[in-house]
Design an enzyme around this catalytic site. Sequence first.
Site, short mmCIF file in Angstrom:
data_model
loop_
_atom_site.label_atom_id
_atom_site.label_comp_id
_atom_site.label_asym_id
_atom_site.label_seq_id
_atom_site.Cartn_x
_atom_site.Cartn_y
_atom_site.Cartn_z
N ILE A 1 70.67 -20.26 30.27
CA ILE A 1 69.60 -19.82 31.17
C ILE A 1 68.83 -21.00 31.78
O ILE A 1 68.22 -20.87 32.84
CB ILE A 1 68.66 -18.85 30.41
CG1 ILE A 1 67.99 -17.87 31.34
CG2 ILE A 1 67.66 -19.59 29.55
CD1 ILE A 1 67.35 -16.68 30.62
N HIS B 1 75.91 -21.94 18.19
CA HIS B 1 76.44 -21.96 19.55
C HIS B 1 76.84 -23.38 19.92
O HIS B 1 76.25 -24.35 19.45
CB HIS B 1 75.41 -21.42 20.57
CG HIS B 1 74.07 -22.07 20.46
ND1 HIS B 1 73.15 -21.72 19.50
CD2 HIS B 1 73.50 -23.07 21.17
CE1 HIS B 1 72.07 -22.47 19.63
NE2 HIS B 1 72.26 -23.31 20.64
N HIS C 1 77.32 -25.92 23.10
CA HIS C 1 77.03 -26.18 24.51
C HIS C 1 78.24 -26.85 25.14
O HIS C 1 78.75 -27.84 24.60
CB HIS C 1 75.83 -27.13 24.66
CG HIS C 1 74.54 -26.60 24.12
ND1 HIS C 1 73.55 -26.09 24.94
CD2 HIS C 1 74.05 -26.50 22.86
CE1 HIS C 1 72.51 -25.71 24.20
NE2 HIS C 1 72.79 -25.95 22.93
P1 AMP Z 1 69.64 -24.96 21.16
O1 AMP Z 1 68.50 -25.86 21.46
O2 AMP Z 1 70.92 -25.69 20.82
O3 AMP Z 1 69.30 -23.89 20.16
O4 AMP Z 1 69.99 -24.25 22.54
C1 AMP Z 1 69.65 -22.96 22.85
C2 AMP Z 1 70.04 -22.75 24.27
O5 AMP Z 1 70.02 -21.37 24.55
C3 AMP Z 1 69.07 -23.42 25.27
O6 AMP Z 1 69.82 -24.33 26.08
C4 AMP Z 1 68.50 -22.26 26.06
O7 AMP Z 1 68.31 -22.57 27.42
C5 AMP Z 1 69.57 -21.18 25.86
N1 AMP Z 1 69.09 -19.82 25.94
C6 AMP Z 1 68.03 -19.26 25.31
N2 AMP Z 1 67.90 -17.97 25.62
C7 AMP Z 1 68.92 -17.67 26.48
C8 AMP Z 1 69.32 -16.50 27.18
N3 AMP Z 1 68.66 -15.34 27.05
N4 AMP Z 1 70.40 -16.58 27.99
C9 AMP Z 1 71.07 -17.75 28.14
N5 AMP Z 1 70.74 -18.88 27.49
C10 AMP Z 1 69.68 -18.86 26.68
#
Ligand code: AMP
Length: 111
Positions: free
Chosen positions: A31, A99, A101
Amino acid sequence: MNDCIFCKIIKGEIPKDFIYEDEKVVVFADIKPSAPVHLLIIPKKHIAKLQDLGDNNKELLGHILLTANKVAEMKNIKKGFKIVINCGPDGGQKVPHLHVHLLGGWRGGVK
Ligand code: AMP
Ligand code: ZN
């Protein structure tokens, strides 16, 4: 996990376009992208962080990385991309559902 945002997305409780889905993983766009292409590859099973995985999860981990290859090909960035896994809060992980990236799409290399 009832209050996990990624579990809600996986269950369809929060609408999201999946770029790829199979029996083990889903892939959708981050997002708040940090690159021209920024996707998240997420296991359907709720696993909080990489450190919670053991020898019995080798197949899943391999599947996630091979999904990165597959999706990079779909997005035309297979020539070069970056994989990041933030592991636990001290590793910068904000969403407590494992997750990966997948970042890419820079022209002429990472800026
Ligand atoms: P992390 O810091 O590795 O936990 O990354 C979490 C990622 O999830 C971040 O890059 C956020 O921008 C992404 N994120 C959080 N909520 C959403 C959402 N609803 N849809 C898509 N990405 C998301
Ligand atoms: Zn979850």
